[in-house]
Design a protein around this motif. Structure first.
Motif, mmCIF file in Angstrom:
data_model
loop_
_atom_site.group_PDB
_atom_site.id
_atom_site.type_symbol
_atom_site.label_atom_id
_atom_site.label_comp_id
_atom_site.label_asym_id
_atom_site.label_seq_id
_atom_site.Cartn_x
_atom_site.Cartn_y
_atom_site.Cartn_z
ATOM 1 N N PRO A 88 0.349 -1.177 0.016
ATOM 2 C CA PRO A 88 -0.332 -0.198 -0.443
ATOM 3 C C PRO A 88 0.699 1.484 0.120
ATOM 4 N N LEU A 89 0.511 2.285 -0.417
ATOM 5 C CA LEU A 89 1.016 3.343 -0.222
ATOM 6 C C LEU A 89 1.806 3.215 0.531
ATOM 7 N N LYS A 90 0.878 4.038 1.858
ATOM 8 C CA LYS A 90 1.498 4.483 2.854
ATOM 9 C C LYS A 90 2.740 3.484 3.529
ATOM 10 N N VAL A 138 2.736 6.278 -6.392
ATOM 11 C CA VAL A 138 2.347 5.374 -7.511
ATOM 12 C C VAL A 138 2.833 3.972 -6.655
ATOM 13 N N SER A 139 1.730 3.539 -5.865
ATOM 14 C CA SER A 139 1.622 2.065 -5.301
ATOM 15 C C SER A 139 1.542 0.939 -6.208
ATOM 16 N N ALA A 164 -0.491 -3.122 -6.140
ATOM 17 C CA ALA A 164 -1.013 -4.462 -5.715
ATOM 18 C C ALA A 164 -0.146 -5.248 -6.714
ATOM 19 N N GLU A 213 -2.535 -3.382 -10.315
ATOM 20 C CA GLU A 213 -3.174 -1.977 -10.222
ATOM 21 C C GLU A 213 -2.346 -1.604 -9.119
ATOM 22 N N ARG A 214 -2.838 -0.133 -9.871
ATOM 23 C CA ARG A 214 -2.632 1.069 -8.615
ATOM 24 C C ARG A 214 -3.566 1.907 -7.582
ATOM 25 N N GLU A 215 -2.450 2.668 -6.744
ATOM 26 C CA GLU A 215 -2.837 3.723 -6.237
ATOM 27 C C GLU A 215 -2.106 4.826 -5.749
ATOM 28 N N SER A 228 -1.485 9.190 -5.227
ATOM 29 C CA SER A 228 -1.666 10.181 -4.413
ATOM 30 C C SER A 228 -0.665 11.567 -5.088
ATOM 31 N N ARG A 264 -10.342 10.849 -12.639
ATOM 32 C CA ARG A 264 -8.504 10.816 -11.790
ATOM 33 C C ARG A 264 -9.621 11.957 -10.118
ATOM 34 N N ASN A 275 -9.180 11.541 -7.115
ATOM 35 C CA ASN A 275 -9.017 12.218 -6.668
ATOM 36 C C ASN A 275 -8.199 13.228 -6.605
#
Length: 313
Positions: free
Chosen positions: A15-17, A86-87, A89, A93-95, A97, A161, A163
């Motif tokens: 995860p990005l965090k 970008v992170s 999975a 797939e991506r997450e 910020s 997008r 966010n």
């Protein structure tokens, strides 16, 4: 035309965090589209603005090294080059910020592109990410009008997008506002449902307003469909490959479609003529998108026709 940004991509799957390390890559959906078209033998010019900083220099240099004309990329001393983290999975797939509240590509003006000249056979492609400010929207309309007057194709990828927008309803209205200018739209099935607030053929029919003639409806690894004037013309089930990163897959797909349209001399007047081989175009575009998912990065993962045909069967 549109955004040009740094993708700081995570090292490893997390995860990005929880990500500890990132690798710097050039990004921005319309820029990725340009690169894929160039790799398939077309010429491309990118229209945008970056910050007067090291990140901006890196981006301009990267596009120039890919063979893209960067003479209309200006630099701002008042705005920044935008960044995305970008992170990934396990399924690729991506997450995301984003850091682009003061992004230079939200503040380009008509004056930045006053010397841009379009001609018949050209394509102007854009997305929604750089449509966040009034000045950027006005500049898009200025260039769209220039392109249409010259007989060039106008292609739009909403590339939602969420966010980046405080209000999803505002994003929906902006996309609808600009969709009417496009001859060709590429959109994901989930994106179309959001834009149209409908499903299935009702959603497809609803987007055929204004100048739209060709709709490319994508569904990730399950392939894509192509509609002409609201009717299904071609469909493809996609290619099965070992996916590690989906970044840029849709851009590669759209870049391949645009390259093929340019190769066969497509114009706003002949898109519905029956002379264009849309089934072959869709097949190769799906192949390009699949190829891009087999490596990390967007630009770095794209290939030419020989490499793509060899790797994706």
């Amino acid at each position: 035309m549109g955004e040009l940004l740094i993708d700081f991509q995570s090292v490893g799957v997390a995860p990005l965090k929880d990500t500890q390390q990132f690798v710097k890559k050039a990004g921005g959906a319309p820029a990725n589209v340009c690169v894929q078209a160039v790799k398939l033998g077309q010429q491309a010019t990118y229209l945008t603005k970056v910050g007067c900083d090291a990140f901006g220099e890196f981006l301009v240099e990267t596009l120039a090294n890919e063979g893209i004309d960067v003479s209309y990329i200006s630099k701002s001393t008042q705005h920044d080059t935008s960044l995305a983290f970008v992170s990934f999975a396990e399924n690729g797939e991506r997450e995301f910020s984003f850091y682009r509240r003061n992004a230079a590509d939200l503040y380009f003006t008509e004056q930045d592109f006053k010397d841009v000249v379009f001609q018949r056979g050209d394509v102007l492609e854009f997305g929604s990410v750089a449509l966040k400010t009034d000045v950027a929207k006005a500049t898009h309309k200025y260039l769209i009008n220039k392109a249409r007057e010259a007989g060039a194709l106008v292609c739009f990828d909403p590339n939602l997008r969420f966010n980046l927008w405080e209000n999803k309803a505002e994003l929906r209205e902006v996309v609808k506002e600009f969709a009417v200018f496009a001859d060709v739209i590429k959109v994901g099935e989930d994106e179309l449902s959001f834009i149209s607030e409908a499903e299935g053929m009702k959603a497809v029919k609803s987007i055929f307003t204004g100048n739209l003639k060709v709709l490319l409806l994508t569904n990730g690894g399950k392939g894509a469909k192509l509609y002409l004037n609201g009717s299904l013309c071609a469909e493809h089930g996609g290619y099965k490959v070992k996916t590690v990163d989906t970044t840029g897959a849709g851009d590669s797909f759209f870049g391949a479609c645009i390259a093929q349209l340019m190769e066969c001399g497509a114009t706003p007047d002949n898109l519905l003529s029956g002379k264009l081989q849309y089934d072959k175009m869709l097949d190769f575009a799906c192949k390009c998108g699949a190829f891009t998912t087999m490596s990390y990065g967007a630009i770095a993962a794209m290939g030419n026709k020989e490499k793509i045909d060899k790797a994706v069967k």
